[in-house]
Design an enzyme around this catalytic site. Structure first.
Site, short mmCIF file in Angstrom:
data_model
loop_
_atom_site.label_atom_id
_atom_site.label_comp_id
_atom_site.label_asym_id
_atom_site.label_seq_id
_atom_site.Cartn_x
_atom_site.Cartn_y
_atom_site.Cartn_z
N CYS A 47 57.58 91.47 99.14
CA CYS A 47 58.33 92.70 98.91
C CYS A 47 58.70 93.36 100.24
N GLU A 57 43.97 96.77 86.88
CA GLU A 57 42.78 95.93 86.84
C GLU A 57 42.39 95.49 88.23
N MET A 109 58.49 91.72 87.27
CA MET A 109 59.18 92.98 86.95
C MET A 109 59.78 93.03 85.55
N CYS A 124 57.73 89.92 93.33
CA CYS A 124 56.34 90.35 93.51
C CYS A 124 55.42 89.15 93.58
N ASN A 167 32.79 85.27 59.41
CA ASN A 167 33.02 86.29 60.43
C ASN A 167 34.03 85.70 61.39
N GLY A 168 35.19 86.29 61.44
CA GLY A 168 36.21 85.78 62.35
C GLY A 168 37.57 85.89 61.75
N CYS A 184 33.46 91.20 61.10
CA CYS A 184 32.29 91.46 60.28
C CYS A 184 30.99 91.07 60.94
N LYS A 190 52.99 89.80 79.55
CA LYS A 190 52.37 88.51 79.23
C LYS A 190 51.17 88.70 78.31
N CYS A 212 61.28 100.48 95.12
CA CYS A 212 61.52 99.15 94.55
C CYS A 212 62.99 99.01 94.16
#
Lengths: 475, 1520
Positions: B1140, B913, B497, B1135, B252-253, B20, B964, B1129
C-alpha cells in the site's frame, strides 16, 4: 502488474533531452528515449490499481494504462501495441504532445512521483512502427455510405480512420496544402516531427481514407455539393478564432498571433513555399510571448531557435505554486508551476503581468507598457486588478500573442449550414450531432480549444455516433 | 396445537437449527432397573445449561427420554384399563401426540388403528398418559398436544418381525393422515411405536420432563438403558415433535448436507425394494417429509436401513462413515467397506454426536471430524454412561473403572444381551467382513485406464477461440486475474477490499447464470472445516453411474466409475466417450438451443425440454453415464447456460424417478472458476469438463502470458489443482467433508431469479426477492452469442476487459470509483461539505442506478420536522463504529488514527483480530485515547488475554467476515513484524494462521458458552456476535439472542478485507439489506428483538445508507472501507501484497512513513454522514434516531424501475413487518438477563479476599460440578483489574477443587492463581490461559491407569498466551490448539494436537491421535513415542521431527516432567524419570520449520552483538 513494491525500488526516471546548446540550433526532436532496461524498471513501478485513476479520470481516451504497463513489463510489446491502439488512433502523437493528465492522476503521484506513462506509450508505439506491427486494418466489406470530414486535425483524422474501418467511404477535406491541421502547422517540429504524421497517414490511406487538400469547404465546394455527394458530414476544423489583445497599439507590425507564427516556421521546416512578405523571424530580436500556456511555450522554443537575443514570456495570472494547491486536488489536473523544455532553453517568465499598451517606432512595435496585477474574488468570480505604481516597460521587437482561442470560426461553413451554437459560441451538439441532423461535429469545434487527446477521443466518439446513425438508414 | 410459523417475509422455517446436549446410561448386563431412569434424569438436569429457553424464560426448547418398554408397569396399567398384555416383545406400545380437537384426534386414531389392522395386528387399548402441565411455560402450554399410549397385539408376530410391522403401520398411518388432513394433521405424531422402546418427550426444560410425566417417577418403570436429550433451538416457536430422542437416535449437531441427502433419498425410492416388505413398501414413501428436521431425517433413514435388515452398526457406518483417506492407517477390508458403500450412499455429513439404539444395542458415534464432544465412563458396577459432558453423574473415584471419550468416527457400543462393551475395532471388522466387499470392488469398480493420466494441455483452434470465448462470456480480466493465477500457482487467486459491483440482477452486463447464486456457509450452528490443515478428512472421490436398490447389497452395486475428483480434461472426456461396454454405456446429449427465434424464452424452453427428453431416452437405451455437452454451439445454436442444463437434467430425471440410473457429466465451455464447478456439482453434476478453460490456458501459453518454463502438463495440472482446492474450500465453508455428500446438496441461495424458474429447475433453493426468468436468461445468452459471432468494432480487442474486479471505464460499475473516492477525500481533507455532498450524491445516485438493493428503495413521505429539532449529529455518530480491521492487516498508524478519531467523537473503533498494545489502554497526555472500545475475539485468538478482555467496552465474537465467511485467514510471515509478533504473542517472521472455525464454537450451545466465558472475563461488558448475511441468518441471530449476547452484527457479503480468495469476495453471502431485514423479522417474531441490539455493516457509505439500514432494523452502523478512504485509501486492492503506497494496508516501514491520514478526516467523515442522516430524518419527520429503527413501513420500492432485469424484483419480503400487535418491541429496550449470579467465583472471591487485597498466600478447598462453568475467570478479571497483566506473584492463591469441573475451567486465568482439580474436567480447560496455573489430577483412589484415561475434554488451552497446565491423564481432541505461550504436560491426547500452535511448549507423555501439529507454526512439542509410530500420526507439512539430543533440551524436558510429578504425583512421570536414560531417547521433538529458522536467526543475531540490524529483518528476507 509490474513488480510488488516496484515503486519503492525504482525511482521515476524522466526522459532526457538533447543538450540545450545543441538542440536550439535545429528543429529536430529533443527527447532521448530510455533504454530497454530503464523502461522495464519504469513499467515495474505501476501497481495495477483497483481503481486506476490514470485510466479512470486522467486519460480522456481511457487508455488501458495499467494493462499496457504490465505488457511492457512482461516484454510483450506487440500485445501492448495492439492494446494501445484499441483506444487511441494516434499514440505516437499523444506520446509526444499530450501533457499527460494520466500522470498527474496516477495514484503514485499522491505521495511519490507518477509512473512514466507517456514515455511508455511512446516506446510502445515507436516499437510498433519499427517492427511493422502497425498495419492497415481495412474493413472486411464496404457499406456504400459516404462521409465527408471537414478538417484534418486529430479529431478529423481519428473520425476518418474509425469510419473507414467501419466500411464507410470517407473523404477528408483540408484547406491547407497538407493533411494534419494543428498537428502539422501548430506544433513545432522539435515537439512533433512531421514524418510522424506522414507515417500514420500512409496507414489511413491504405485503409481507404481519401484526402482532398487545398479545398476549403464553403468556398471551394458548396455545402449543397456536400449534401448531395455525402450521406453525412463531420465538422472537425478546430477552434480557429484566436483570442486577441485589444489594447492601444495593437495595429503595429510584428505583433502576430501564435498560430500564424508557428505555422510559418513549420512550413519553413518542411520546405513549403512561404511568401517573403509574410515571413517573420526573431533573429537577433527581443521576442515577447504574451500568454503562459503550452502554445506560448512552443513560441518561446521557436523564438529561441530563430536566434532571438532576449525572450520574455508574460502571463496575467499569478505564478502558480510548486506543489499541488487545494483547489486542484489529486487526481485533477493540478495548477502548478511547470517548466517546459523551451523554458529550459532560456526565457524570462513574468507572472501577474498585464500588458496595457504597445508602442513603437513607425509601424513596428518597440516596447510594451505593462503593470503588475492582482486577482480578487468578487461575487464568486475572479477579477483582475491593477496594482498602482507597478508600471514598467519592456523592450520588444517581436510580440507573439498566445492567448488561446475563442471558438470555431463562424464565417463560412457554420453560417452556411445555419448551425446552432452553444453559449460559448462553439457548435452545439447532442451526441456529436448538430442541429442539422446530417451534420456531425467533433473536436475543438465542439469543445473549444483543448488537448489533442480530447480531439482524438471526440473524433472516435463522433465516428461511433455517425456509424450508428448511418446503420439506422439515415441520410 | 400451535405451530412453527410458515414462511413469512424473509423467514424460512427450514432454516431452523438446533444444538443440544445428549446422554445415555446403560446397564451393560442388560438388567432393568428404575435407577437407570433416575440416572437419565440426573444427566439431563446436569446438561441443562446446554439447552436454552424461549422468550418467556420458562419454555424449554425440548427434552426427552427413550427407554425400554417397562413391561411390568404397562402390564399393571393395562389391567387397570381392562385389557391384558401378551408377553414382552409380542406387543407394541405407541406414544401418540394428538390434536386437542377431539374430532380430529379420533379420526387420526382411527387411521392408526386401521393401519395396525392392515398389517394383521390388533389394538388392545389406549391409555391416557397422565400429565401435570402446570409446570409448563406459556408457549409450551399453548402448543401442548393430547398424549396417549396405544397398545398393539402382535398376533403371533414378535420382536424383529413385529417391529417391522409396527414400523409399516406407523408409516402408513402417517402417510394417510398427511394425505387426508394436510397441515391440519401435523398434530398427529407418533413419538414411538415399538415392541422394544418407548419415548417420553416434549417441549420442556430438563426438569419439566420429569415433572410433566409422573410415569417417569413410577418405581415400576425400569429399563436397562435410557437415552436423554436436551434441545437448544434457534427459535422460540412451540414445537413438541422436534424434541428428541427420535425412534432410534438422539443427535447433537447438525446435518449440513441435508438437502442433498433428501434429494438422493427421493431418487432412491424409485428402485427401492425389499423382500421383507414386498408390495407394502409403498407405505413407507416418502421416506422423508419436508417438515422433518435434519435429525428427524437422519432417524427416518436409519430406521429404514435397520428395519430392512442391516444391523444397527452397519447402518450407522453407512451414514456416518469415518474418514478413510490415504492418511489413515486402517485395514484394507474396512477401507473397502467404506469405499463400496460410497457407491451406495453418500455420507450424512456434519457435526454429530449421536446416541442410538435398536432396543438391544445401544451406542454412540462421532462424525469424522469429532466436532461434538462425547465422554463416557464405565463403573465397577457395570454401568456405562455416555454424555456430552463428563461429570453429569457423580461417582466416587474408586467406583470408576474406565473413563474415555468418543474419538472422531469411532463407535462405542454396548450389547445388552451379551452384556458387554464391544470395541470400535471389533464392531467394524465384523461388519466390514460380513460380505466380500473388497473382492466386489476389485471386480466391479471401473477405473478407466489412462483416465486421469497426466493431463496434456489440449491444442486449440486459435482462429475461432475468440468467438467461443465471447460466446461463453470470457473477459480479459478473467484470463488475467482468474485463469492465469490458477495455472501458475495452482491456487485460487486472492484479492482485497471487498466487492462494490452490482448484483448480477442489477447489472447492465450480461451475466452468467452462475452469478445469480451465492454460496452458503456455516456459522455458529455448525463449524467450517479447515480443508488445508484438516484435509485428511476431506475427499473429492466419488462413484458415478447407475445406483442400485439401497435396501440390498450386491457386487453390481459398485459397478460404477470411480472418479478421484470431478474435473475431467478434454482427453478424459474423449476417452470416456469412446468407452463402450455393454454394462457401462456413455451417451452424449446436446445442451444448445436455436438462436434465430422470435421468442427466445420459448426457444430456450424447447432446448431444455429436448435435453431432458434426450437424457431420458438415453437411460431407456441403457446409458449409465450421460454427458451434457454444449460442444454443438455454432453460429445458429446458442449454448444453454451449463448450470441450467445441469439442473434441468438432474431435476427432470429426479422427477421422472430416473436420477439414480445415471451419472451426469457436464462438458461445457462455460465453467472456469471455482464457483462454477461448485454450482454444477451442487445442482447435480458428478463431474465437469471445462473444455474451453483448457483451451484458454493453451491460448495464454501461446501468447506468453504464462511463464515460459511451465510445461503444458503442469499448467493443466495446476489449474485442476486450483479447482480441487477451491471446491474443498467451498464445501468446507459449509462444514462438509466429502464431495459425495455435497453433490446435489444445493447449498446456495439465489438472488434475482424468479420463483417459477427456481421451482422448476432449482427446486428448494431460496430466492427471496424474485427476479429474472427463462426469458431474460435466454435474452442474455442470445446477446452474448450474437456478440460472439459479430464483427468487432475497428481496432477493438477480441475480448472485453470485464471490470468486475478492477475498475475499467467500459467495464462493470463500481460504487468506489474515481469520482467517489476523490470527492470523499477532498471533503474530509479540506472539511468541504460541498465535496461531501458531491460524494454522497454520486454514491446515492449510483445506488439508485442499480448498484445495490437499497438503491431501489424509496422513503415514503412523512411530515417533515424542522432540522433543528432533530437530534444533533454528535448523538448520531455515537451509533457509528469502524470495521474490525486488525493491526496487522493495517498499519499501526492507520489503526491508531481510527481509534483516536472514534474515541474523540464518542463512537467505537474495533481492534480486529490481532490483539492490541497494552500501552494504548492509557490515555495520552493530549487527551487522545488509542484504546479500541470494541475488542474482537476471533478464531485465531491472537493477543486475547485477560488484560485485553478487561479493557473492552464491548467484546465482539467474529463468527464470520463479509469478504470470506467460513474461511480462516493467514498472515504471511513477512507481515509478522516485531511489533505484530509482540501483540499476537508470536515469533516475528513466522506465518500466523486463523482457523476457519472457532474451535470452541461448533454449535449454538458452544457459542452460548463462549459468551458466558467472555462475560465472566469482564463482568458488565457487552458481548456482540458478528454474523454474515445469508439466508437463515435471522434464525441464527435468534439463537445468538437466546445465547445471551447483547448485540448481533449483521455484515453484508461485500465488506472489505485484507486478503481473500476472489471467489469468496464475489460469491459468498448476501447483501445486508436481506440479512438485516431477515434478522429483524425473526427476532421480532420470536419476541427477542427488545433484548438485543442490532448492528449492520458492509459497504455503508452515506447517510442514506444509514437511514435505510435503520428503517430495516439496525441501531449501530459500521464503516470499514469508507473510513479507510477517508484516511487515504484509493482502493488499489493490493492489501494482500502489503504494497500500500499510502501506508495503510502494509507493515513496511518505508511505506508506513507515507501514511498521511489524520483522525480529523475520520471525524469529519462520520459527522458528514450524521448530518446527512439528520437531513433525511427531518424530511421523514423523525426527531430521534431510535424512532426510526425498524420502521420498515417507511420504505417502499422505487417507482419506475425499467431495467430489463431489475424490474422483476419484488421486495415485499424485505418490507414485511411481523405482527407486532402484542407489543413486541422493534428495538433494544431491555438488557439480557444476568447469568453470572450463581457463579462459583463469587464464593471464591469472598474466601480469597486476603490473597487479593494483601497478596497473602491462601489455599482454598471446595467441591466442583460440571454445572460450575468458567471457574476462575471472574476472579482473574478482578486481579488483573487491580494489578494489571502481571497479576499476583506466583503461588499466592491456590484453589483445590474436587469433582468434575464444567466447561472452560480456568479460562483466561491470570498469573498468581493455581487451580488444582482433583477429578476431571470438560472441554475448553485453560482457554486463553493468561499466566495462571492449572493442575488436573486423577484421584488417588481411582483404580485405572491415569495415562490411559481421559481426564480432560476437547480443545484445551485454546489461544493460551501464558501460564502452565499439568494434566495427570489423557486429554481429548485439539489439545493446545492455537496455543501461543502456555506450557503444558499431559499424558496422552486425541487427534489434531497442537494445531495452529504458535508458541509455548507441550510435553506429551503418551499417545497422540492423528494430525498432530497441523498448521503449527511456532512453539515446541516433546512427545514420548514408545511405539516409534509418531511420524505416521504427525502432520509434517509445517514441522520437522528431531531427537532430543541437545543437553539444554534434555534439561528442559527433565525439569518439566519433574514439575509435572511434583504437581500431580503422576505415576507416569515417575516412571519416565526413573528410567530417564532409557526414556529420553524415546522422546521426539516437534519443531515448526519456520519457527526453527526464525529462532536460529534470532540466536545468531544475538550472538553477533549487532545493534543495527534487528534479527527480524533477516527473517523477512528468508520468509519472502
Amino acid at each position: 502488474m509490474g513488480e510488488v513494491k516496484g515503486f519503492l525500488k525504482y525511482k521515476r526516471q524522466d526522459v532526457g533531452h538533447r543538450p540545450v546548446q545543441e538542440r536550439i540550433r535545429d528543429f529536430e526532436e529533443l527527447d532521448l528515449p530510455l533504454t530497454a532496461d530503464q523502461l522495464h524498471q519504469q513499467a515495474a513501478r505501476c501497481m495495477d490499481c483497483g481503481i486506476p485513476f490514470c485510466h479512470g479520470v486522467g486519460c480522456p481516451l481511457k487508455n488501458c494504462i495499467p494493462d499496457f504497463n504490465e505488457l511492457v513489463y512482461k516484454n510483450r510489446w506487440q500485445q501492448a501495441c495492439q492494446l494501445l491502439h484499441s483506444t487511441n488512433n494516434f499514440p505516437e502523437i499523444t506520446a509526444r504532445v499530450c501533457p499527460a493528465p494520466c500522470e498527474t492522476a496516477c495514484t503514485l503521484s499522491v505521495s511519490d512521483e507518477p509512473v512514466l506513462i507517456r514515455h511508455i506509450e511512446f516506446q510502445i508505439v515507436e516499437r510498433g512502427f519499427e517492427q511493422g506491427w502497425i498495419k492497415p486494418q481495412p474493413p472486411a466489406g464496404k457499406t456504400g455510405k459516404r462521409v465527408a470530414i471537414i478538417g484534418s486535425g486529430p479529431a478529423g483524422l481519428a473520425a476518418a480512420q474509425q469510419l473507414a474501418r467501419a466500411g464507410h467511404e470517407t473523404v477528408v477535406f483540408e484547406k491547407d496544402e497538407k493533411i494534419g491541421g494543428l498537428l502539422r502547422y501548430g506544433i513545432p517540429d522539435f515537439k512533433l516531427g512531421k514524418y510522424i504524421i506522414d507515417r500514420r497517414l500512409k496507414q489511413l490511406s491504405a485503409e481507404g481514407v481519401q484526402f482532398q487538400t487545398g479545398v476549403e469547404v464553403g468556398q471551394d465546394i458548396s455545402t449543397r455539393y456536400l449534401r448531395k455527394m455525402f450521406d453525412c458530414v463531420c465538422l472537425a476544423m478546430g477552434a480557429g478564432q484566436p483570442r486577441d489583445l485589444n489594447i492601444p497599439g495593437r495595429g503595429y507590425e510584428n505583433i502576430v498571433f501564435a498560430m500564424e507564427y508557428l505555422s510559418l516556421q513549420n512550413r519553413l521546416c518542411s520546405g513549403e513555399p512561404v511568401s517573403e512578405s509574410r515571413l517573420v523571424t526573431a533573429r537577433n530580436k527581443v521576442g515577447i510571448v504574451i500568454g503562459g500556456g503550452d502554445t506560448g511555450s512552443d513560441c518561446v522554443g521557436t523564438v529561441r531557435r530563430q536566434g532571438a537575443k532576449q525572450i520574455y514570456q508574460l502571463e496575467i495570472l499569478p505564478k502558480p505554486p510548486e506543489t499541488r494547491p487545494p483547489d486542484t486536488p489529486w487526481p485533477t489536473w493540478p495548477r502548478i508551476m511547470r517548466t517546459s523544455s523551451s523554458h529550459e532553453e532560456g526565457c524570462e517568465r513574468l507572472w501577474g503581468v498585464m500588458t496595457k499598451k504597445f508602442s513603437g517606432v513607425e509601424v513596428r512595435v518597440s516596447q510594451l507598457e505593462c503593470c503588475r496585477v492582482e486577482w480578487i474574488k468578487k461575487n464568486n468570480k475572479w477579477q483582475v486588478k491593477e496594482l498602482p505604481g507597478t508600471d514598467f516597460i519592456l523592450p520588444a521587437d517581436l510580440v507573439i500573442l498566445a492567448l488561446g482561442f475563442e471558438h470555431v470560426v463562424h464565417d463560412g461553413l457554420i453560417k452556411d449550414l445555419r448551425l446552432k451554437l452553444d453559449d460559448r459560441d462553439n457548435i452545439a451538439v447532442s451526441n456529436y450531432q448538430t442541429s442539422e441532423p446530417w451534420v456531425f461535429a467533433a473536436g475543438d469545434t465542439v469543445r473549444g480549444a483543448s488537448l489533442v487527446v480530447h480531439a482524438i477521443n471526440s473524433g472516435r466518439g463522433a465516428a461511433v455516433a455517425i456509424d450508428q446513425w448511418l446503420k439506422k438508414g439515415n441520410k | 396445537m400451535l405451530k412453527v410459523p410458515s414462511n413469512r417475509g424473509l423467514y424460512e422455517s427450514r432454516r431452523e437449527h438446533d444444538g443440544c446436549g445428549i446422554g445415555a446410561v446403560v446397564n451393560i448386563s442388560g438388567h432393568r432397573e428404575h435407577s437407570i431412569i433416575k440416572y437419565g434424569k440426573q444427566i439431563l438436569l446436569n446438561l441443562h445449561h446446554r439447552g436454552a429457553t424461549g422468550a418467556d424464560e420458562t419454555t424449554g426448547d425440548g427434552a426427552g427420554i427413550l427407554l425400554q418398554i417397562p413391561h411390568e408397569f404397562f402390564f399393571a396399567e393395562s389391567e387397570k384399563l381392562g385389557f391384558s398384555l401378551p408377553m414382552p416383545y409380542q406387543y407394541g406400545v405407541g406414544m401418540v401426540f394428538g390434536s386437542k380437537d377431539a374430532k380430529l384426534r379420533q379420526e387420526c386414531d382411527r387411521i392408526l388403528e386401521e393401519a395396525i389392522g392392515h398389517y394383521g395386528m390388533e389394538v388392545l387399548g389406549w391409555r391416557e398418559v397422565p400429565v401435570l402441565n402446570d409446570c409448563l411455560g406459556k408457549i409450551a402450554l399453548v402448543a401442548e398436544p393430547s398424549i396417549r399410549q396405544v397398545f398393539v397385539d402382535g398376533r403371533g408376530l414378535q420382536d424383529e418381525a413385529l417391529e417391522r410391522c409396527l414400523y409399516l403401520a406407523r408409516k402408513r398411518a402417517e402417510r394417510i393422515v398427511r394425505e387426508n388432513f394436510g397441515d391440519k394433521g401435523e398434530d398427529f405424531y407418533v413419538t414411538s411405536l415399538s415392541c422394544r422402546t418407548i419415548c417420553y418427550k416434549g417441549m420442556f426444560m430438563a426438569w419439566q420432563l420429569f415433572a410433566y410425566y409422573p410415569d417417569l417417577a413410577d418405581e415400576r418403570i425400569n429399563s436397562a438403558f435410557a437415552i436423554v436429550h436436551q434441545r437448544y433451538s434457534t427459535n422460540t416457536f412451540p414445537n413438541w415433535r422436534l424434541a428428541q430422542p427420535f425412534r432410534c437416535i438422539a443427535h447433537n449437531g447438525e446435518i449440513n448436507t441435508l438437502s442433498g441427502n433428501r434429494n438422493w433419498m427421493w431418487a432412491r425410492q424409485t428402485n427401492m425394494a425389499s423382500g421383507l416388505f414386498g408390495d407394502n413398501i409403498g407405505d413407507l414413501f416418502p421416506i422423508l417429509t419436508p417438515d422433518m428436521s435434519d435429525s428427524a431425517c437422519f432417524d427416518s433413514t436409519l430406521e429404514l436401513l435397520v428395519r430392512t435388515g442391516r444391523s444397527m452398526p452397519h447402518s450407522i457406518m453407512m451414514m456416518i462413515p469415518e474418514a478413510f483417506g490415504p492418511k489413515y492407517h486402517i485395514s484394507t477390508d474396512k477401507r473397502a467397506f467404506y469405499e463400496y458403500h460410497s457407491s451406495v450412499m453418500e455420507p450424512w455429513d456434519g457435526p454429530a454426536a449421536m446416541v442410538f439404539t435398536d432396543g438391544r444395542f445401544i451406542g454412540g458415534i462421532l462424525d469424522r471430524n469429532g466436532l461434538r464432544p462425547c465422554r463416557y465412563l464405565v463403573t465397577t458396577e457395570g454401568l456405562a454412561i455416555l454424555a456430552s459432558e463428563a461429570g453429569v453423574v457423580e461417582f466416587p473415584p474408586e467406583k470408576i473403572r474406565r473413563k474415555g471419550r468418543l474419538r472422531p468416527g469411532h463407535m462405542f457400543l454396548v450389547d445388552t444381551v451379551e452384556g458387554r462393551i464391544i470395541t470400535d475395532n471389533e464392531i467394524k471388522s465384523k461388519v466390514a467382513r460380513q460380505k466380500p466387499y473388497r473382492r466386489w470392488l476389485e471386480e466391479n469398480r471401473i477405473e478407466l485406464r489412462g483416465l486421469f493420466d497426466a493431463p496434456k494441455l489440449v491444442k486449440s483452434d486459435l482462429e475461432t477461440i475468440a468467438h467461443r470465448m465471447r460466446a461463453f462470456g470470457y473477459t480479459r480480466e478473467e484470463l488475467k486475474m482468474i485463469l492465469t493465477p490458477m495455472a501458475v500457482n495452482g491456487q485460487e487467486p486472492i484479492g482485497s477490499m471487498g466487492n462494490d459491483t452490482p448484483l448480477a440482477v442489477l447489472s447492465d452486463k450480461q451475466k452468467l447464470l452462475f452469478d445469480y447464486f451465492k454460496q452458503l456457509f456455516a456459522q455458529v450452528t455448525n463449524p467450517a472445516i479447515d480443508p488445508l490443515r484438516e484435509g485428511l478428512v476431506m475427499s473429492l472421490m466419488a462413484f458415478t453411474g447407475k445406483k442400485r436398490n439401497i435396501l440390498d447389497e450386491t457386487p453390481r452395486h459398485c459397478r460404477q466409475l470411480k472418479l478421484p475428483h470431478p474435473v475431467l480434461t478434454n482427453e478424459d472426456i474423449e476417452r470416456l466417450r469412446t468407452v463402450s461396454r455393454d454394462d457401462f454405456k456413455v451417451t452424449t446429449v446436446s445442451a444448445v438451443f436455436k438462436a434465430d427465434s422470435s421468442d427466445p424464452a420459448d426457444s430456450l424452453q424447447r432446448g431444455l425440454n429436448s435435453l431432458v427428453n434426450d437424457a431420458e431416452n438415453a437411460i431407456r437405451d441403457g446409458a449409465s453415464l450421460i454427458i451434457i455437452s454444449d460442444r454443438n454451439t455454432s453460429r445458429t445454436m446458442v449454448p444453454i447456460p451449463s448450470l441450467l442444463a445441469t439442473a434441468a437434467v438432474h431435476r427432470g430425471l429426479l422427477n421422472r424417478g430416473l436420477r439414480g440410473e445415471v451419472g451426469l457429466i457436464v462438458e461445457s465451455g462455460e465453467p472456469r472458476e471455482v464457483m462454477h464447478f461448485c454450482l454444477l456439482c451442487g445442482y447435480g453434476a458428478n463431474a465437469v469438463n471445462p473444455y474451453l478453460a483448457f483451451e484458454a490456458l493453451y491460448l495464454l501459453r501461446q501468447q506468453g502470458d504464462l511463464p515460459e518454463r511451465m510445461e503444458p502438463a503442469q499448467i493443466a495440472d495446476n489449474y485442476i489443482a486450483a479447482v480441487k482446492k477451491g471446491i474443498l474450500k467451498t464445501i468446507s465453508k459449509m462444514g462438509i467433508s466429502t464431495l459425495r455428500s455435497y453433490t446435489a446438496a444445493q447449498l446456495f441461495e439465489a438472488i434475482g431469479l424468479n420463483r417459477q424458474l427456481v421451482d422448476e429447475y432449482f427446486t428448494g433453493t431460496s430466492s427471496r426477492i424474485g427476479g429474472i426468468g427463462l426469458k431474460e436468461i435466454a435474452f442474455e445468452a442470445i446477446a452474448r452469442h450474437k456478440s460472439a459471432f459479430q464483427q468487432r468494432p475497428a481496432g477493438a480487442l477480441e475480448l472485453d476487459f470485464g471490470g468486475e474486479y478492477h475498475f475499467r471505464h467500459e467495464g462493470e460499475r463500481h460504487l468506489w470509483n474515481p469520482t467517489t473516492v476523490s470527492r470523499l477525500q477532498h471533503a474530509v481533507i479540506y472539511d468541504n461539505a460541498e465535496a461531501y455532498a458531491d460524494y454522497a450524491g454520486a454514491v446515492n445516485e449510483q445506488s439508485r442506478q442499480l448498484c445495490t438493493l437499497r438503491g431501489l428503495f424509496e422513503f415514503t413521505e412523512g411530515k417533515p420536522v424542522p432540522i433543528d429539532e432533530v437530534e444533533p449529529a454528535g448523538g448520531i455518530v455515537k451509533r457509528f463504529c469502524t470495521g474490525a480491521m486488525s493491526h496487522g492487516s493495517i498499519s499501526k498508524e492507520a489503526h491508531e488514527c481510527l481509534a483516536i478519531a472514534m474515541n474523540r467523537i464518542g463512537a467505537m473503533s474495533n481492534t480486529g483480530e490481532g490483539g492490541e498494545d497494552p500501552s494504548r489502554y492509557n490515555p495520552e497526555t493530549n487527551g487522545n485515547s488509542k484504546n479500541c472500545a470494541i475488542k474482537q475475539v476471533a478464531s485465531g485468538r491472537f493477543g486475547v488475554t485477560i488484560n485485553y478482555l478487561a479493557h473492552a467496552k464491548e467484546l465482539q465474537i467474529k463468527i464470520a467476515q463479509g469478504a470470506k465467511p467460513g474461511e480462516g485467514g493467514q498472515l504471511p510471515g513477512h507481515k509478522v513484524t516485531d511489533e505484530i509478533a509482540k501483540l499476537r504473542y508470536a515469533t516475528p517472521g513466522v506465518t500466523l494462521i486463523s482457523p476457519p472455525p472457532h474451535h470452541d464454537i461448533y454449535s449454538i450451545e458452544d457459542l452460548a458458552q463462549l459468551i458466558y466465558d467472555l462475560k465472566c472475563s469482564n463482568p458488565g461488558v457487552k458481548v456482540s456476535v458478528k454474523l454474515v448475511a445469508e439466508v437463515g441468518v435471522g434464525t441464527i441471530a435468534a439463537g445468538v439472542a437466546k445465547g445471551n449476547a447483547d448485540e448481533v452484527l449483521i455484515s453484508g457479503h461485500d465488506g472489505g478485507t485484507g486478503a481473500s480468495p476472489l471467489s469468496s469476495i464475489k460469491h459468498t453471502g448476501c447483501p445486508w439489506e436481506l440479512g438485516l431485514a431477515e434478522t429483524q423479522q425473526v427476532l421480532v417474531m420470536n419476541r427477542l428483538r427488545d433484548r438485543i441490539r442490532v448492528q449492520v455493516d458492509g459497504q455503508l457509505k452515506t447517510g442514506r445508507d444509514v437511514v435505510v439500514a435503520g428503517l430495516l432494523g439496525a441501531e449501530q452502523f459500521g464503516f470499514g472501507t469508507a473510513a479507510l478512504v477517508a484516511i487515504g485509501c484509493t482502493l488499489l486492492r493490493k492489501c494482500h501484497e502489503g504494497a500500500c503506497p499510502f501506508g495503510i494496508g502494509t507493515q513496511d516501514p518505508e511505506l508506513r512513513k507515507r501514511f498521511t491520514g489524520k483522525p480529523e478526516y475520520v471525524q469529519r467523515f462520520m459527522l458528514f454522514v450524521a448530518e446527512e442522516v439528520r437531513q433525511i430524518m427531518a424530511q421523514l419527520g423523525f426527531r430521534k434516531f431510535e424512532e426510526l429503527v425498524g420502521r420498515v413501513d417507511r420504505l417502499r420500492t422505487a417507482k419506475a424501475i425499467d431495467h430489463y432485469k431489475a424490474k422483476g424484483l419484488d421486495f415485499s419480503a424485505i418490507f414485511h413487518q411481523p405482527d407486532i400487535s402484542d407489543k413486541s418491541k422493534l428495538r433494544l429496550s431491555q438488557t439480557q438477563p444476568n447469568k453470572l449470579d450463581d457463579h462459583l467465583d463469587w464464593q471464591i472471591l469472598e474466601k480469597a479476599a486476603a490473597a487479593i487485597e494483601k497478596k497473602k498466600k491462601t489455599v482454598i478447598e471446595m467441591p466442583i460440578r460440571n454445572v460450575n462453568r468458567t471457574v476462575g475467570t471472574i476472579l482473574s478479571n478482578s486481579i488483573v483489574s487491580k494489578y494489571g497483566p502481571q497479576g499476583l506473584p506466583d503461588g499466592t492463591l491456590e484453589i483445590v477443587f474436587r469433582g468434575s469441573a464444567g466447561q472452560s475451567f480456568g479460562a483466561f486465568l491470570a498469573p498468581g492463581i493455581t487451580l488444582r482439580l482433583i477429578g476431571e474436567s470438560n472441554d475448553y480447560l485453560g482457554k486463553g490461559l493468561s499466566g495462571g496455573r492449572i493442575i488436573v489430577q486423577t484421584p488417588d483412589k481411582s483404580p485405572f491407569m491415569a495415562h490411559e484415561n481421559i481426564i480432560a475434554g476437547n480443545t484445551l488451552l485454546y489461544g493460551a498466551t501464558g501460564g502452565e497446565v499439568f494434566i495427570n491423564g489423557m486429554a481429548g481432541e485439539r489439545f493446545a490448539v492455537r496455543n501461543s505461550g502456555a506450557t503444558a504436560v499431559v499424558e496422552g491426547l486425541g487427534d489434531h494436537g497442537c494445531e495452529y500452535m504458535t508458541g509455548g511448549m507441550v510435553v506429551v507423555l503418551g499417545q497422540t491421535g492423528c494430525n498432530f501439529a497441523a498448521g503449527m507454526s511456532g512453539g515446541i512439542a516433546y512427545v514420548l513415542d514408545e511405539a516409534q509410530l509418531f511420524d505416521t500420526l504427525c502432520n509434517l507439512d509445517m514441522v520437522e521431527l528431531q531427537n532430543v539430543w541437545r543437553q539444554e533440551d534434555k534439561d528442559l524436558l527433565y525439569d518439566l516432567i519433574q514439575r509435572h510429578l511434583k504437581w500431580t504425583n503422576s505415576e507416569r512421570a515417575q516412571h519416565v524419570l526413573d528410567a530417564w536414560p532409557d526414556m529420553v531417547g524415546k522422546f521426539v521433538k516437534v519443531v515448526p520449520i519456520d519457527y526453527r529458522k526464525a529462532l536460529e536467526r534470532i540466536r545468531a543475531a544475538e550472538q553477533r552483538d549487532t545493534e543495527t540490524t534487528p534479527a527480524t529483518e533477516e527473517v523477512f528476507q528468508w520468509a519472502r
